[in-house]
Design a protein around this motif. Structure first.
Motif, PDB file in Angstrom:
ATOM      1  N   GLU A   2       0.837  -1.207   0.000  1.00 42.12           N
ATOM      2  CA  GLU A   2       0.000   0.000   0.000  1.00 42.12           C
ATOM      3  C   GLU A   2       0.871   1.255   0.000  1.00 42.12           C
ATOM      4  O   GLU A   2       0.633   2.203  -0.755  1.00 42.12           O
ATOM      5  CB  GLU A   2      -0.919  -0.019   1.222  1.00 42.12           C
ATOM      6  CG  GLU A   2      -1.928   1.072   1.261  1.00 42.12           C
ATOM      7  CD  GLU A   2      -3.155   0.768   0.416  1.00 42.12           C
ATOM      8  OE1 GLU A   2      -3.758   1.739  -0.058  1.00 42.12           O
ATOM      9  OE2 GLU A   2      -3.496  -0.413   0.230  1.00 42.12           O
ATOM     10  N   ARG A 126      -5.747  -6.306  -4.465  1.00 42.67           N
ATOM     11  CA  ARG A 126      -5.964  -6.076  -3.035  1.00 42.67           C
ATOM     12  C   ARG A 126      -7.371  -6.505  -2.625  1.00 42.67           C
ATOM     13  O   ARG A 126      -7.551  -7.155  -1.585  1.00 42.67           O
ATOM     14  CB  ARG A 126      -5.748  -4.603  -2.727  1.00 42.67           C
ATOM     15  CG  ARG A 126      -5.961  -4.263  -1.286  1.00 42.67           C
ATOM     16  CD  ARG A 126      -5.625  -2.781  -1.058  1.00 42.67           C
ATOM     17  NE  ARG A 126      -5.948  -2.422   0.290  1.00 42.67           N
ATOM     18  CZ  ARG A 126      -6.868  -1.537   0.638  1.00 42.67           C
ATOM     19  NH1 ARG A 126      -7.533  -0.882  -0.300  1.00 42.67           N
ATOM     20  NH2 ARG A 126      -7.110  -1.263   1.876  1.00 42.67           N
ATOM     21  N   GLN A 130      -8.332  -9.316   0.172  1.00 41.69           N
ATOM     22  CA  GLN A 130      -9.197  -9.021   1.314  1.00 41.69           C
ATOM     23  C   GLN A 130     -10.371  -9.995   1.373  1.00 41.69           C
ATOM     24  O   GLN A 130     -10.749 -10.442   2.450  1.00 41.69           O
ATOM     25  CB  GLN A 130      -9.694  -7.577   1.232  1.00 41.69           C
ATOM     26  CG  GLN A 130      -8.606  -6.571   1.522  1.00 41.69           C
ATOM     27  CD  GLN A 130      -9.031  -5.145   1.270  1.00 41.69           C
ATOM     28  OE1 GLN A 130      -9.800  -4.861   0.354  1.00 41.69           O
ATOM     29  NE2 GLN A 130      -8.528  -4.235   2.100  1.00 41.69           N
ATOM     30  N   PHE A 133      -9.042 -13.479   2.612  1.00 44.53           N
ATOM     31  CA  PHE A 133      -8.661 -13.546   4.014  1.00 44.53           C
ATOM     32  C   PHE A 133      -9.668 -12.885   4.946  1.00 44.53           C
ATOM     33  O   PHE A 133      -9.422 -12.772   6.150  1.00 44.53           O
ATOM     34  CB  PHE A 133      -7.257 -12.938   4.205  1.00 44.53           C
ATOM     35  CG  PHE A 133      -6.202 -13.733   3.499  1.00 44.53           C
ATOM     36  CD1 PHE A 133      -5.868 -14.996   3.930  1.00 44.53           C
ATOM     37  CD2 PHE A 133      -5.573 -13.228   2.377  1.00 44.53           C
ATOM     38  CE1 PHE A 133      -4.907 -15.747   3.284  1.00 44.53           C
ATOM     39  CE2 PHE A 133      -4.601 -13.955   1.723  1.00 44.53           C
ATOM     40  CZ  PHE A 133      -4.276 -15.234   2.170  1.00 44.53           C
ATOM     41  N   GLY A 134     -10.779 -12.422   4.405  1.00 41.24           N
ATOM     42  CA  GLY A 134     -11.840 -11.861   5.230  1.00 41.24           C
ATOM     43  C   GLY A 134     -11.419 -10.599   5.975  1.00 41.24           C
ATOM     44  O   GLY A 134     -11.866 -10.369   7.092  1.00 41.24           O
ATOM     45  N   VAL A 135     -10.587  -9.804   5.349  1.00 42.29           N
ATOM     46  CA  VAL A 135     -10.094  -8.574   6.001  1.00 42.29           C
ATOM     47  C   VAL A 135     -10.963  -7.408   5.611  1.00 42.29           C
ATOM     48  O   VAL A 135     -11.366  -7.217   4.528  1.00 42.29           O
ATOM     49  CB  VAL A 135      -8.635  -8.304   5.598  1.00 42.29           C
ATOM     50  CG1 VAL A 135      -8.130  -7.026   6.221  1.00 42.29           C
ATOM     51  CG2 VAL A 135      -7.757  -9.463   5.986  1.00 42.29           C
TER      52      VAL A 135
END
Length: 135
Positions: A2, A126, A130, A133-135
């Motif tokens: 990022e 990205r 996400q 990984f469930g972020v």
């Protein structure tokens, strides 16, 4: 990654429509190489996590990216569309030049596309990470 993408975007803003200095080209090259290495490292870690052997041979970088393109290999989620994948091998070749050449010899015209499109490649990548990984 990022932070690297933000630095590339900041550099683009600083440049506006002018040509970069040799220092700015070197900085952009380092950021672009870092971006590619970051994507590659994430794909390698996901491969290991799912028990998918890493490719071998001279073109292992390209094979690794191909595994994660639509439709993807068995055991690998699709992280890259064909459009994004077509951009990344150029970045890999560029990274090779960075590691084995001199920054002063870099060709801005050749790397400008990668600099302009880094967020085009990064944003969907990205988002898929996400989601995975469930972020």
């Amino acid at each position: 990654m990022e932070a690297t993408v933000r630095e590339i975007e900041s550099l683009q803003t600083d440049l506006g429509s002018r040509n970069p200095t040799a220092r700015e080209v070197a900085a952009a090259a380092a950021f672009l190489a870092d971006f590619y290495t970051g994507v590659e490292n994430i794909l390698k870690r996901i491969s290991r996590c799912y028990g998918v052997a890493l490719p071998a041979g001279e073109d292992w970088h390209i094979e690794l990216f191909n595994r994660f393109c639509e439709p993807g290999c068995r055991g690998c989620q699709s992280f890259l569309t064909a459009n994004k994948k077509n951009h990344l091998p150029d970045t890999e070749a560029f990274r090779h030049v960075i590691r084995h050449g001199y920054a002063i010899q870099l060709d801005w015209d050749r790397m400008a596309r990668g600099i302009r499109e880094v967020n085009v490649a990064y944003s969907p990548f990205r988002a898929k990470l996400q989601a995975l990984f469930g972020v």
